[in-house]
Structures are given as C-alpha cells and as structure tokens.
Design a protein around this motif. Structure first.
Motif, PDB file in Angstrom:
ATOM      1  N   ASP A   1       0.808  -1.219   0.000  1.00  0.00           N
ATOM      2  CA  ASP A   1       0.000   0.000   0.000  1.00  0.00           C
ATOM      3  C   ASP A   1       0.847   1.278   0.000  1.00  0.00           C
ATOM      4  N   LEU A   2       2.065   1.218   0.511  1.00  0.00           N
ATOM      5  CA  LEU A   2       2.944   2.379   0.601  1.00  0.00           C
ATOM      6  C   LEU A   2       4.064   2.257  -0.428  1.00  0.00           C
ATOM      7  N   VAL A   3       4.291   3.338  -1.186  1.00  0.00           N
ATOM      8  CA  VAL A   3       5.354   3.367  -2.194  1.00  0.00           C
ATOM      9  C   VAL A   3       6.243   4.571  -1.910  1.00  0.00           C
ATOM     10  N   THR A   4       7.553   4.387  -2.037  1.00  0.00           N
ATOM     11  CA  THR A   4       8.516   5.476  -1.883  1.00  0.00           C
ATOM     12  C   THR A   4       9.199   5.706  -3.219  1.00  0.00           C
ATOM     13  N   LEU A   5       9.307   6.976  -3.592  1.00  0.00           N
ATOM     14  CA  LEU A   5       9.886   7.375  -4.870  1.00  0.00           C
ATOM     15  C   LEU A   5      11.088   8.265  -4.579  1.00  0.00           C
ATOM     16  N   ASN A   6      12.262   7.880  -5.066  1.00  0.00           N
ATOM     17  CA  ASN A   6      13.480   8.695  -4.936  1.00  0.00           C
ATOM     18  C   ASN A   6      13.784   9.312  -6.295  1.00  0.00           C
ATOM     19  N   PHE A   7      14.275  10.550  -6.277  1.00  0.00           N
ATOM     20  CA  PHE A   7      14.523  11.256  -7.528  1.00  0.00           C
ATOM     21  C   PHE A   7      15.572  12.331  -7.291  1.00  0.00           C
ATOM     22  N   SER A   8      16.057  12.890  -8.374  1.00  0.00           N
ATOM     23  CA  SER A   8      16.930  14.065  -8.308  1.00  0.00           C
ATOM     24  C   SER A   8      16.311  15.124  -9.200  1.00  0.00           C
ATOM     25  N   THR A   9      16.428  16.377  -8.769  1.00  0.00           N
ATOM     26  CA  THR A   9      15.887  17.481  -9.554  1.00  0.00           C
ATOM     27  C   THR A   9      16.728  18.724  -9.309  1.00  0.00           C
ATOM     28  N   PRO A  10      16.920  19.544 -10.327  1.00  0.00           N
ATOM     29  CA  PRO A  10      17.741  20.741 -10.155  1.00  0.00           C
ATOM     30  C   PRO A  10      16.963  21.958  -9.661  1.00  0.00           C
ATOM     31  N   GLN A  11      15.634  21.858  -9.586  1.00  0.00           N
ATOM     32  CA  GLN A  11      14.842  23.050  -9.272  1.00  0.00           C
ATOM     33  C   GLN A  11      13.590  22.685  -8.490  1.00  0.00           C
ATOM     34  N   GLU A  12      12.958  23.699  -7.938  1.00  0.00           N
ATOM     35  CA  GLU A  12      11.692  23.502  -7.255  1.00  0.00           C
ATOM     36  C   GLU A  12      10.579  23.446  -8.292  1.00  0.00           C
ATOM     37  N   GLU A  13       9.718  22.462  -8.160  1.00  0.00           N
ATOM     38  CA  GLU A  13       8.585  22.342  -9.059  1.00  0.00           C
ATOM     39  C   GLU A  13       7.553  21.414  -8.455  1.00  0.00           C
ATOM     40  N   ASN A  14       6.363  21.413  -9.028  1.00  0.00           N
ATOM     41  CA  ASN A  14       5.319  20.504  -8.583  1.00  0.00           C
ATOM     42  C   ASN A  14       5.413  19.207  -9.367  1.00  0.00           C
ATOM     43  N   MET A  15       5.317  18.106  -8.643  1.00  0.00           N
ATOM     44  CA  MET A  15       5.351  16.781  -9.249  1.00  0.00           C
ATOM     45  C   MET A  15       4.005  16.127  -8.985  1.00  0.00           C
ATOM     46  N   VAL A  16       3.324  15.722 -10.044  1.00  0.00           N
ATOM     47  CA  VAL A  16       2.056  15.016  -9.918  1.00  0.00           C
ATOM     48  C   VAL A  16       2.346  13.528 -10.045  1.00  0.00           C
ATOM     49  N   VAL A  17       1.840  12.752  -9.087  1.00  0.00           N
ATOM     50  CA  VAL A  17       2.011  11.304  -9.101  1.00  0.00           C
ATOM     51  C   VAL A  17       0.629  10.676  -9.248  1.00  0.00           C
ATOM     52  N   ARG A  18       0.488   9.840 -10.242  1.00  0.00           N
ATOM     53  CA  ARG A  18      -0.768   9.112 -10.453  1.00  0.00           C
ATOM     54  C   ARG A  18      -0.455   7.622 -10.505  1.00  0.00           C
ATOM     55  N   VAL A  19      -1.340   6.842  -9.948  1.00  0.00           N
ATOM     56  CA  VAL A  19      -1.238   5.391 -10.078  1.00  0.00           C
ATOM     57  C   VAL A  19      -2.511   4.932 -10.779  1.00  0.00           C
ATOM     58  N   LEU A  20      -2.309   4.202 -11.858  1.00  0.00           N
ATOM     59  CA  LEU A  20      -3.423   3.733 -12.688  1.00  0.00           C
ATOM     60  C   LEU A  20      -3.456   2.215 -12.693  1.00  0.00           C
ATOM     61  N   ASP A  21      -4.666   1.643 -12.720  1.00  0.00           N
ATOM     62  CA  ASP A  21      -4.731   0.198 -12.898  1.00  0.00           C
ATOM     63  C   ASP A  21      -4.478  -0.107 -14.369  1.00  0.00           C
ATOM     64  N   ILE A  22      -4.452  -1.357 -14.718  1.00  0.00           N
ATOM     65  CA  ILE A  22      -4.036  -1.763 -16.061  1.00  0.00           C
ATOM     66  C   ILE A  22      -5.004  -1.296 -17.155  1.00  0.00           C
ATOM     67  N   VAL A  23      -6.250  -0.990 -16.797  1.00  0.00           N
ATOM     68  CA  VAL A  23      -7.198  -0.492 -17.805  1.00  0.00           C
ATOM     69  C   VAL A  23      -7.281   1.026 -17.819  1.00  0.00           C
ATOM     70  N   GLY A  24      -6.467   1.696 -16.979  1.00  0.00           N
ATOM     71  CA  GLY A  24      -6.384   3.146 -17.019  1.00  0.00           C
ATOM     72  C   GLY A  24      -7.180   3.887 -15.956  1.00  0.00           C
ATOM     73  N   ASN A  25      -7.838   3.166 -15.046  1.00  0.00           N
ATOM     74  CA  ASN A  25      -8.557   3.821 -13.954  1.00  0.00           C
ATOM     75  C   ASN A  25      -7.568   4.349 -12.926  1.00  0.00           C
ATOM     76  N   GLU A  26      -7.745   5.610 -12.530  1.00  0.00           N
ATOM     77  CA  GLU A  26      -6.849   6.217 -11.543  1.00  0.00           C
ATOM     78  C   GLU A  26      -7.208   5.723 -10.145  1.00  0.00           C
ATOM     79  N   VAL A  27      -6.204   5.160  -9.443  1.00  0.00           N
ATOM     80  CA  VAL A  27      -6.433   4.681  -8.074  1.00  0.00           C
ATOM     81  C   VAL A  27      -5.708   5.546  -7.049  1.00  0.00           C
ATOM     82  N   TYR A  28      -4.839   6.438  -7.527  1.00  0.00           N
ATOM     83  CA  TYR A  28      -4.146   7.378  -6.646  1.00  0.00           C
ATOM     84  C   TYR A  28      -3.766   8.610  -7.450  1.00  0.00           C
ATOM     85  N   ASN A  29      -3.843   9.790  -6.775  1.00  0.00           N
ATOM     86  CA  ASN A  29      -3.425  11.046  -7.391  1.00  0.00           C
ATOM     87  C   ASN A  29      -2.898  11.930  -6.270  1.00  0.00           C
TER      88      ASN A  29
END
Length: 108
Positions: free
Chosen positions: A35-63
C-alpha cells in the motif's frame, strides 16, 4: 588552439559539481508493493510533481501533488488500503511541467 567555450563551460560545471541538471527517478520501492510506495529522484529546481497510479485499464487509483526541490529528493505515499486494490500490474505516472515518466508497479 582555440578552446570551444561550450566545452570549457561544461568542464567547469563538472568540476563544480552543480548537482542534477534535469529531473530523474533514481529508485522506487517496494516493488511489489502492498500500500505504501517510496519514490526517490533528483531534480535541479523547485517544481510541482504530480504522481498518479493507474490500474491496467487506465482507472486512476491514486493522485497526489508534491512540491519537490534539490533538498527534497524522496516522497512516500499511501496508494490505498492494501485490501482495496487487486493483485496485479499498476502504472506509476510521474508528471512534471515538461516531462512525464511511467513505471510499472506490481501489487502483491
């Protein structure tokens, strides 16, 4: 011999170690997830990141929307009650102003 100014600038930047020059996902875990996912990344600037999780048919289960910068290089998010989602393949879609990355997640 004349030195190309672009080459000289690139060498100077490399010597200064100015950090990441573009957004990149460096890791995401666990995979498979419950149920819990951790995402590590690098970025050079401040910005908004949108994270979506979709099931295999394209239904959004997380935003979720996260404000990220050089200092904040990790986010964790609860996709939902672990019993609510079926086992299978999900798509983790990470959206920035000028970049979209899609990764596969597996649910136990």
């Amino acid at each position: 011999d004349a030195v190309d100014p672009a080459v000289e600038a690139a060498e100077n930047d490399e010597q200064l170690n100015l950090g990441p020059v573009e957004f990149a996902i460096t890791d995401f875990y666990p995979n498979p997830f419950e149920d819990l996912v951790t995402l590590n990344f690098s970025t050079p600037q401040e910005e908004n990141m949108v994270v979506r999780v979709l099931d295999i048919v394209g239904n959004e289960v997380y935003n979720g929307v996260f404000c990220i910068n050089e200092e904040k290089s990790e986010v964790s998010f609860l996709i939902g009650d672990k019993d609510r989602l079926n086992s299978g393949v999900y798509l983790l879609r990470v959206e920035l102003e000028d970049k979209v990355e899609t990764l596969r997640l597996f649910k136990d």
